[in-house]
Scaffold this motif. Structure first.
Motif, mmCIF file in Angstrom:
data_model
loop_
_atom_site.group_PDB
_atom_site.id
_atom_site.type_symbol
_atom_site.label_atom_id
_atom_site.label_comp_id
_atom_site.label_asym_id
_atom_site.label_seq_id
_atom_site.Cartn_x
_atom_site.Cartn_y
_atom_site.Cartn_z
ATOM 1 N N THR A 52 0.857 -1.196 0.000
ATOM 2 C CA THR A 52 0.000 0.000 0.000
ATOM 3 C C THR A 52 0.895 1.248 0.000
ATOM 4 N N GLY A 53 0.323 2.386 -0.388
ATOM 5 C CA GLY A 53 1.098 3.626 -0.402
ATOM 6 C C GLY A 53 2.100 3.687 -1.540
ATOM 7 N N ARG A 54 1.693 3.202 -2.723
ATOM 8 C CA ARG A 54 2.579 3.139 -3.899
ATOM 9 C C ARG A 54 3.302 4.457 -4.167
ATOM 10 N N ASN A 55 2.609 5.607 -4.030
ATOM 11 C CA ASN A 55 3.206 6.888 -4.394
ATOM 12 C C ASN A 55 3.894 7.619 -3.244
ATOM 13 N N GLY A 56 3.916 6.985 -2.068
ATOM 14 C CA GLY A 56 4.627 7.588 -0.942
ATOM 15 C C GLY A 56 6.135 7.396 -1.090
ATOM 16 N N GLN A 57 6.897 7.935 -0.162
ATOM 17 C CA GLN A 57 8.361 7.828 -0.235
ATOM 18 C C GLN A 57 8.818 6.365 -0.184
ATOM 19 N N LEU A 58 8.282 5.624 0.791
ATOM 20 C CA LEU A 58 8.679 4.219 0.946
ATOM 21 C C LEU A 58 8.129 3.365 -0.194
ATOM 22 N N GLY A 59 6.875 3.578 -0.553
ATOM 23 C CA GLY A 59 6.271 2.830 -1.657
ATOM 24 C C GLY A 59 7.033 3.019 -2.961
ATOM 25 N N SER A 60 7.473 4.245 -3.211
ATOM 26 C CA SER A 60 8.239 4.540 -4.432
ATOM 27 C C SER A 60 9.590 3.828 -4.425
ATOM 28 N N GLU A 61 10.234 3.796 -3.263
ATOM 29 C CA GLU A 61 11.541 3.116 -3.151
ATOM 30 C C GLU A 61 11.372 1.598 -3.307
ATOM 31 N N LEU A 62 10.301 1.052 -2.743
ATOM 32 C CA LEU A 62 10.034 -0.379 -2.908
ATOM 33 C C LEU A 62 9.764 -0.702 -4.377
ATOM 34 N N TYR A 63 9.053 0.195 -5.043
ATOM 35 C CA TYR A 63 8.764 0.006 -6.466
ATOM 36 C C TYR A 63 10.066 -0.046 -7.276
ATOM 37 N N ASP A 64 11.018 0.809 -6.912
ATOM 38 C CA ASP A 64 12.320 0.821 -7.601
ATOM 39 C C ASP A 64 13.102 -0.475 -7.387
ATOM 40 N N LEU A 65 12.853 -1.150 -6.263
ATOM 41 C CA LEU A 65 13.580 -2.390 -5.947
ATOM 42 C C LEU A 65 12.959 -3.615 -6.626
ATOM 43 N N LYS A 66 11.775 -3.421 -7.210
ATOM 44 C CA LYS A 66 10.991 -4.531 -7.782
ATOM 45 C C LYS A 66 11.810 -5.415 -8.728
#
Length: 282
Positions: free
Chosen positions: A6-20
């Motif tokens: 959850t929180g795809r566009n938040g700071q943490l969500g964005s960083e997790l997305y980059d690690l995908k």
């Protein structure tokens, strides 16, 4: 493994997305407000039932600390009721939950680094709703990990580092609070720690603390931003009483990271090394 974040566009969500891309063996599904409104319990259940994740990373939150004082109902819905709903679904469907919480569950009067066993006592609405979220997740019976973090910044979203850079570009002199102590957290480091927990041979549930290493004030943090960017702005140290805000802030937010290092072998970078890394990416 199927992981819903959850929180795809938040700071943490964005960083997790980059690690995908680094975790092709996991199916990572990202949702934000449009796909899953955390203030709508029915929609939360609906999305989880369709997606059937084995792990839920609960990174979305209501984080407007000052606004929360007057927007208590929405803040509670997102930070408490949503977490309760996720916990109940996870318990019923044998899923694990990694939930992100905050140093704001404490009152900030400690003089030693805060341990997971220290008694919470929030001093603002945001901290209280985050504590209620933690308690609801624990009570749900879901297999969970709660990570309390502090002073989060990233190349994404609005945060202290970006605000300081903007102000130092615009002004010759600024004032920054020097009597609030803690350590910043580079969201990229936290995202990597979360993935390390997911990859660990055993999921050891409980509460963990995570921020970068070191002990500084917001003024020290601003001085490092100034120094690393070569700004000439004068940065004055001020007391928090000179900068009144609707929500009270804890004066001491230093987190003890011993447990997460011991249980999950998470290596915690020094705050200044992480700041240099973030600025280089920016």
């Amino acid at each position: 493994m199927k992981i819903l974040i959850t929180g795809r566009n938040g700071q943490l969500g964005s960083e997790l997305y980059d690690l995908k891309e680094a975790y092709p063996h996991h199916q990572m599904v990202f949702v934000d407000r449009e796909e899953m409104d955390l203030s709508n319990p029915e929609q939360i259940i609906e999305v989880l039932t369709v997606e059937k994740p084995e792990i839920i990373i609960s990174a979305g939150a209501y984080t407007a600390v000052d606004k929360a004082e007057s927007d208590q109902e929405l803040c509670d819905a997102v930070n408490h009721i949503a977490v309760k709903t996720i916990g109940a679904w996870a318990a019923d469907n044998n899923a694990k939950v990694i939930h992100i919480s905050t140093d704001y569950v404490f009152d900030g009067t400690s003089e030693t680094p805060l341990k997971e066993t220290d008694a919470p006592d929030p001093i603002n609405v945001y901290g209280l709703t985050k504590l209620h979220g933690e308690q609801a997740l624990r009570a749900s019976g879901a297999n969970h990990v709660i990570i309390r973090t502090a002073w989060v910044y990233s190349t994404y979203g609005a945060n202290f580092v970006k605000t300081m850079m903007r102000l130092m570009n615009e002004r010759e002199e600024i004032g920054v609070v020097a009597d609030q102590i803690g350590t910043p957290t580079y969201a990229r480091d936290l995202a990597q720690a979360i993935m390390q927990i997911i990859e660990a041979p055993e999921f050891v549930q409980g509460v963990y603390h995570y921020s970068n290493e070191g002990k500084i004030s917001w003024h020290d943090f601003a001085m490092a931003v100034k120094e690393l960017n070569g700004f000439s702005t004068k940065v004055n140290a001020i007391g928090s009483n000179a900068f009144p805000t609707p929500a009270k802030r804890p004066n001491f937010s230093l987190l003890d990271k011993s447990k997460i290092k011991e249980v999950y072998q998470v290596a915690v970078p020094d705050w200044k090394d992480s700041l240099k890394e973030m600025l280089a990416k920016l």
